[in-house]
Every structure is written in C-alpha cells, then in structure tokens.
Design a protein around this motif. Structure first.
Motif: not given
Length: 297
Positions: A70-81
């Motif tokens: 969940g944290v990795l998904d949120a980080l991916a969204s924040a960084l627009q990966l």
C-alpha cells in the motif's frame, strides 16, 4: 562495476523521479520561484504519499525493506510513476526484503531443443529467444539473416547491448532509430538489474559497457526503466535495405527471464517483400554451405 549497491539504486531512482516533477504538476503551490531543489521536495512527496517526512526520507536513503504494498502504491502515485517504473520500485523493495547474498553466477545456457524446434517452425518471420541481459540464445534461419550485423562479432552468445554500445557505427547504420534503441537497451538493462541485482553476468555486462561507452554511462545514469513490450522497429539491412517491422516480445513463463521475439510485416508491404527476399537469400546461403560441407567430406 564490481557489485550492484541496492541502497544506492533505490536512492538514485527515487531522487531522480522526484526531481522531474514540478509542484504544479502535482497540484501543489510552488511558493515562489527561488526553490533550492529541482522538482518536489521530500516533504512534498511525503504529503502526496500520505506518509511522514521521516519515513519518506528513510525510504529515499535506500530503506524499502519495511514498506508495504500500500505504501509503495501510494509512493508510485505521488511520483507519477509509469508501469515500468512502478514495477521497478516493487522489484527494488522485494530485493530489499530478501536476505542479502553473494553474487550469483548465471551464465547463458543453451535453450531446450524443443524451443529451437519451435523457432525453426516459424519460417516466415525472424524469431529468436533472448535473456534479460540481451544475450541472443537461439534463432531461426531468418533471424540469423536479419541480425547478421549483430552476429558479426564472434563472441557468443551474441549480445545486442554490446552491439548497440560497443559497435556504434555499425549499430547506427543498422538501427534507423538508433538513439531511441540505445535508450531502450539501457532502460531495460536497468529494469533487469532491479529484478536480479546479484546476477554476476549482468553486473559484468553493465561494468563493461560503463567502462567502454560514454553514451551508455549517460543513459545508465538517467535511471530510466522500460518494459519488454510490442512495438515497431526500423532497420537498414545490408542485403535487402529498409525493413519496418512489427515486434512482439513475449515472456516465457516456463523459462523465467527469457523472451520470445518475433518480427513481422503486413502482407503486401515493401517490408514483407524484403523479408521474403531476405528469406530467399538466407536459404541460398544455407544451401551453399551444405553443398560445401558435402564436397569437403
């Protein structure tokens, strides 16, 4: 490159993705034009990802071992990966959670005979099997004819990445879109490094390319990653000329890490005609070689 430092990989990947996003792209106020950092600040990424600043700082310093999906998904969204970058982030996190181990020796090995039979059964299209390190492991006759410039190097297995970066004149002649191809090769090798950071042969290949090619060093430092996907490849073949080919690169579940690559062209196009001409040329060469062997016997 003697080893692949996972913490460094994580730090450089996250910081490079953060640096490319302006606050307004993330829906945040810029607060003036005198920002001391390029792109987002760490605290802005933490805000977008819904984690504490201290936690994000630890992640960007190379610690992903405790990060949940969940944290990795949120980080991916924040960084627009994009899809490839998201996969790469998860690969790095999985490797962080795995026990650290020694470098693994994974030399290229011959493919199963039934897979060679499969390639040989594809008579109307170039087809071959490659590894994530760009080793060419098996080919049908038409693929050998198509990739004859790559195979000119006697080193085996042939390696497309070495051809692109260590034979740049020949590669520029062969690949119409050389600059894009060079970027894709480095990005896919970076993706493979995230999956297999202890692969001794991959580490050696990246080290060789880094030592001998300034262009590779630049592309590697960009931290870009790519997935193996379908697309279009434009070639200049020394025998039949221009070929605009549709590419299918298919993962092989029974052979982890390997891809089946097939190049085709729509019927009735100049490229289809040139492929047929190339197949005729390859068959003639094969016949001549067989006759020579029979004569020498």
């Amino acid at each position: 490159m003697a080893t692949m430092d996972l913490r460094t990989e994580i730090r450089e990947f996250l910081s490079s993705r953060r640096a490319r996003i302006a606050p307004e792209q993330a829906g945040l106020p810029a607060y003036g034009s005198n920002r001391r950092v390029k792109g987002l600040r760490r605290e802005e990424v933490a805000l977008l990802a819904g984690v504490s600043v201290d936690y994000y700082v630890r992640m960007e310093r190379g610690s992903l071992a405790g990060a949940s999906d969940g944290v990795l998904d949120a980080l991916a969204s924040a960084l627009q990966l994009d899809d490839a970058e998201r996969d790469h982030l998860f690969h790095l996190a999985r490797q962080s959670k795995a026990p650290s181990g020694p470098r693994r020796h994974r030399p290229a090995v011959p493919v199963r005979s039934t897979l060679q039979q499969l390639l040989d059964a594809i008579s109307g299209a170039p087809a071959w099997i490659s590894s994530g390190r760009y080793d060419v492991l098996a080919m049908n006759q038409l693929a050998r004819a198509l990739y004859s410039p790559v195979l000119a190097d006697p080193r085996r297995p042939a390696n497309t990445a070495r051809f692109v970066y260590l034979s740049p004149e020949a590669a520029t002649d062969f690949f119409v879109d050389y600059d894009r191809i060079a970027g894709d090769v480095a990005a896919k090798l970076r993706m493979e490094a995230g999956r297999s950071p202890h692969d001794e042969e991959l580490i050696a290949l990246v080290g060789e390319l880094s030592t001998r090619s300034e262009l590779f060093r630049q592309r590697w430092a960009s931290q870009d990653v790519r997935l193996h996907r379908s697309g279009r490849k434009r070639l200049r073949h020394p025998i039949v000329g221009r070929l605009d080919l549709d590419v299918e690169s298919l993962a092989m579940p029974a052979e982890p890490g390997l891809h089946l690559n097939v190049y085709t062209a729509p019927v009735g196009t100049p490229t289809a005609d040139n492929l047929a001409l190339l197949a005729s040329w390859a068959a003639t060469r094969q016949t001549s070689a067989t006759e020579l062997e029979a004569h020498n016997e």
